[in-house]
Design a protein around this motif. Sequence first.
Motif, short mmCIF file in Angstrom:
data_model
loop_
_atom_site.label_atom_id
_atom_site.label_comp_id
_atom_site.label_asym_id
_atom_site.label_seq_id
_atom_site.Cartn_x
_atom_site.Cartn_y
_atom_site.Cartn_z
N TYR A 273 -17.85 -5.66 8.26
CA TYR A 273 -18.58 -6.83 7.76
C TYR A 273 -18.57 -7.91 8.84
O TYR A 273 -17.49 -8.33 9.27
CB TYR A 273 -17.86 -7.33 6.50
CG TYR A 273 -18.63 -8.28 5.61
CD1 TYR A 273 -20.00 -8.50 5.77
CD2 TYR A 273 -17.99 -8.94 4.55
CE1 TYR A 273 -20.69 -9.36 4.93
CE2 TYR A 273 -18.67 -9.80 3.70
CZ TYR A 273 -20.02 -10.01 3.90
OH TYR A 273 -20.71 -10.87 3.07
N TRP A 313 -23.26 -13.77 7.22
CA TRP A 313 -22.57 -12.73 6.45
C TRP A 313 -23.51 -11.52 6.44
O TRP A 313 -24.46 -11.49 5.66
CB TRP A 313 -22.30 -13.20 5.01
CG TRP A 313 -21.57 -14.52 4.91
CD1 TRP A 313 -22.11 -15.76 5.05
CD2 TRP A 313 -20.18 -14.73 4.66
NE1 TRP A 313 -21.14 -16.72 4.90
CE2 TRP A 313 -19.95 -16.12 4.65
CE3 TRP A 313 -19.09 -13.86 4.42
CZ2 TRP A 313 -18.69 -16.68 4.44
CZ3 TRP A 313 -17.84 -14.41 4.19
CH2 TRP A 313 -17.65 -15.79 4.20
N SER A 321 -16.00 -9.97 -0.83
CA SER A 321 -15.18 -11.13 -0.48
C SER A 321 -14.37 -11.45 -1.72
O SER A 321 -14.92 -11.81 -2.77
CB SER A 321 -16.06 -12.33 -0.09
OG SER A 321 -16.74 -12.03 1.10
N HIS A 324 -11.93 -16.43 -4.06
CA HIS A 324 -11.33 -17.52 -3.26
C HIS A 324 -12.15 -18.79 -3.47
O HIS A 324 -13.23 -18.75 -4.05
CB HIS A 324 -11.34 -17.13 -1.77
CG HIS A 324 -12.71 -17.12 -1.17
ND1 HIS A 324 -13.62 -16.10 -1.40
CD2 HIS A 324 -13.37 -18.02 -0.39
CE1 HIS A 324 -14.75 -16.37 -0.78
NE2 HIS A 324 -14.63 -17.53 -0.17
N ASP A 326 -13.33 -22.67 -1.33
CA ASP A 326 -13.45 -23.30 -0.03
C ASP A 326 -13.42 -24.82 -0.18
O ASP A 326 -13.75 -25.33 -1.24
CB ASP A 326 -14.76 -22.86 0.65
CG ASP A 326 -14.79 -21.34 0.84
OD1 ASP A 326 -13.87 -20.79 1.43
OD2 ASP A 326 -15.74 -20.69 0.33
N ASN A 330 -21.16 -25.63 -0.85
CA ASN A 330 -21.76 -24.49 -0.14
C ASN A 330 -23.13 -24.15 -0.74
O ASN A 330 -23.29 -24.15 -1.96
CB ASN A 330 -20.80 -23.29 -0.31
CG ASN A 330 -21.26 -22.02 0.40
OD1 ASN A 330 -22.26 -22.03 1.11
ND2 ASN A 330 -20.52 -20.94 0.22
N LEU A 332 -25.27 -20.82 -0.46
CA LEU A 332 -25.27 -19.46 0.07
C LEU A 332 -26.70 -18.94 -0.07
O LEU A 332 -27.22 -18.79 -1.18
CB LEU A 332 -24.28 -18.59 -0.72
CG LEU A 332 -24.09 -17.16 -0.22
CD1 LEU A 332 -23.48 -17.13 1.18
CD2 LEU A 332 -23.17 -16.36 -1.16
N LYS A 339 -26.65 -9.70 -3.90
CA LYS A 339 -25.20 -9.83 -4.07
C LYS A 339 -24.88 -10.23 -5.50
O LYS A 339 -25.67 -10.96 -6.13
CB LYS A 339 -24.64 -10.90 -3.12
CG LYS A 339 -24.42 -10.37 -1.70
CD LYS A 339 -23.85 -11.42 -0.79
CE LYS A 339 -23.38 -10.75 0.51
NZ LYS A 339 -23.09 -11.73 1.56
N HIS A 403 -15.04 -18.09 -6.05
CA HIS A 403 -16.15 -17.12 -6.05
C HIS A 403 -15.69 -15.78 -5.49
O HIS A 403 -14.91 -15.71 -4.55
CB HIS A 403 -17.39 -17.65 -5.32
CG HIS A 403 -17.13 -18.29 -3.99
ND1 HIS A 403 -16.50 -19.51 -3.84
CD2 HIS A 403 -17.44 -17.88 -2.74
CE1 HIS A 403 -16.43 -19.82 -2.55
NE2 HIS A 403 -16.98 -18.83 -1.86
N VAL A 405 -17.48 -12.13 -4.26
CA VAL A 405 -18.84 -11.73 -3.87
C VAL A 405 -18.88 -10.25 -3.50
O VAL A 405 -18.10 -9.79 -2.66
CB VAL A 405 -19.31 -12.58 -2.65
CG1 VAL A 405 -20.80 -12.35 -2.38
CG2 VAL A 405 -19.04 -14.06 -2.85
N SER A 413 -26.71 -12.75 4.47
CA SER A 413 -26.70 -14.08 3.86
C SER A 413 -26.30 -15.11 4.91
O SER A 413 -25.63 -14.78 5.89
CB SER A 413 -25.68 -14.21 2.72
OG SER A 413 -25.40 -13.00 2.10
N SER A 415 -24.49 -18.99 4.97
CA SER A 415 -23.89 -20.04 4.15
C SER A 415 -23.92 -21.37 4.89
O SER A 415 -23.79 -21.42 6.13
CB SER A 415 -22.44 -19.69 3.77
OG SER A 415 -21.64 -19.58 4.92
N TRP A 417 -21.99 -24.87 4.63
CA TRP A 417 -20.89 -25.65 4.04
C TRP A 417 -21.02 -27.08 4.49
O TRP A 417 -21.14 -27.36 5.68
CB TRP A 417 -19.56 -25.14 4.59
CG TRP A 417 -19.05 -23.83 4.08
CD1 TRP A 417 -19.70 -22.91 3.33
CD2 TRP A 417 -17.74 -23.31 4.33
NE1 TRP A 417 -18.89 -21.83 3.09
CE2 TRP A 417 -17.69 -22.07 3.70
CE3 TRP A 417 -16.63 -23.78 5.03
CZ2 TRP A 417 -16.54 -21.27 3.74
CZ3 TRP A 417 -15.49 -23.00 5.07
CH2 TRP A 417 -15.46 -21.76 4.43
O1 LIG Z 1 -21.09 -13.46 0.93
C1 LIG Z 1 -19.90 -13.26 0.97
O2 LIG Z 1 -19.39 -12.14 1.11
C2 LIG Z 1 -18.95 -14.44 0.82
C3 LIG Z 1 -19.60 -15.77 0.98
C4 LIG Z 1 -18.60 -16.89 0.84
O3 LIG Z 1 -17.50 -16.69 0.42
C5 LIG Z 1 -18.96 -18.24 1.22
O4 LIG Z 1 -20.11 -18.47 1.62
O5 LIG Z 1 -18.09 -19.12 1.13
#
Ligand SMILES: O=C(O)CCC(=O)C(=O)O
Length: 418
Positions: A273, A313, A321, A324, A326, A330, A332, A339, A403, A405, A413, A415, A417
């Motif tokens: 990944y 990603w 994922s 968890h 952050d 975010n 995404l 997903k 989240h 994923v 994807s 992201s 932040w």
């Molecule tokens: O897409 C994923 O595998 C995780 C994305 C994620 O955790 C994030 O964007 O913070």
Amino acid sequence: MFAASEAESLIRRLTNLIKSQEELITHTNVISSVSQTLQRCFFYSIRNDEAPSATENAKKLFEIESVLDYVQDELNTGHWSEVPVPTRSCFTAASFIKCLLLLKLTTTFDAKLLKQCLKCLDLGLLLGAPLIENCELLTEAAKRLSEEINRVGEDSGIHSSKTNKRKLSNDYKVHFEKLCAIEVDGIECPSLEQFHREYFSTQIPVKLKGCMEHWPATNKWLDVNYLLHIAGDRTVPVEIGSHYVDENWTQKLMTLKDFIKKHYLDNDSDIGYLAQHNLFDQITELKEDIRIPEYCCLSEDTENDTEPDINAWFGPKGTVSPLHHDPKNNILAQVYGTKQLLLFSPKDSSYLYPHEGKLLFNTAQVDPSCPDLVKHPQFVKAKMYKCLLEPGEMLFIPMKWWHHVTALEKSFSVSFWW
Ligand SMILES: O=C(O)CCC(=O)C(=O)O
């Protein structure tokens, strides 16, 4: 043209990118012999001499490699975040100088040499820190080398058709419907004001539809040959293993081409990944294919007008994922593939069994896709939200929201932040 003159011409084009020679060769934070060696190697690489001695050449290469080894040892001591930025900047400068030396010392100007130089620059970009006055030196130099590799002309050896825009398999949809969770709201491209009022200020997740139609990436990236053309020989970090909490999980550096061949197209036994990597600062050509969502300008902090942290990603079907949270808001954005996300409010943290300790405090022990209620009985009290994120959709994940994923298909994807 002869090898030497082609190399010299490229050295000239690369050195023309230098904004401050002083910054490149002056490093007061490392022992003086390192700084002096860097200076010697740099001036040697740009010296215009007819017939450099083979012994002197070999000596200079040995010297620059010793500098890189020395600085790399410093980088590998203690926690990454504690390595002083000037030490990382010294690694950046040494990587650039090694690239010049490799060109200077060559007898054959071919794709193999250019790839070796490119790898050197990528290691500088990945492990080093940007120089202040020469902030774009390595990214621009890497771009020139990539172009040169394409000019020298080498087939990637991969002939893959475009990723299908087809609909997600019905089995996944049925499974998603059956999940005992509240489905996250979806809304068609809301105004900034509506997004602020209903979701940002209340910190409620929402799926944003129809906001990515103007992204060139949604078409261009479906063609793996396009990614290979732009970035096939670039070195990127890849996570290997089912997920980052697994004991067999590891990270490797490899070219994007090898990643695509081994882990994306062939899908070998190890899941690979390309995750949470700022690909867009490394390979700026790809940044032109995406757009920063306007929602990212919203902030409680009026002073804050910095760009969001943007991460790629990119991976095969089956990447996970683990649950968890952050520290930032975010968005995404799903360029292609689907997903499945499972989400929980920060209010429910205690039902999710966060790991103890400094490193994994933001990761839950419970796996919401298959919870072990004997080990984690409190999990039944957590209110689970679900979202099926399809191509062209974005999900707003408020800061500290948990989240989990799973990629149900090959997926890319991005992201943001902030
Ligand atoms: O897409 C994923 O595998 C995780 C994305 C994620 O955790 C994030 O964007 O913070």
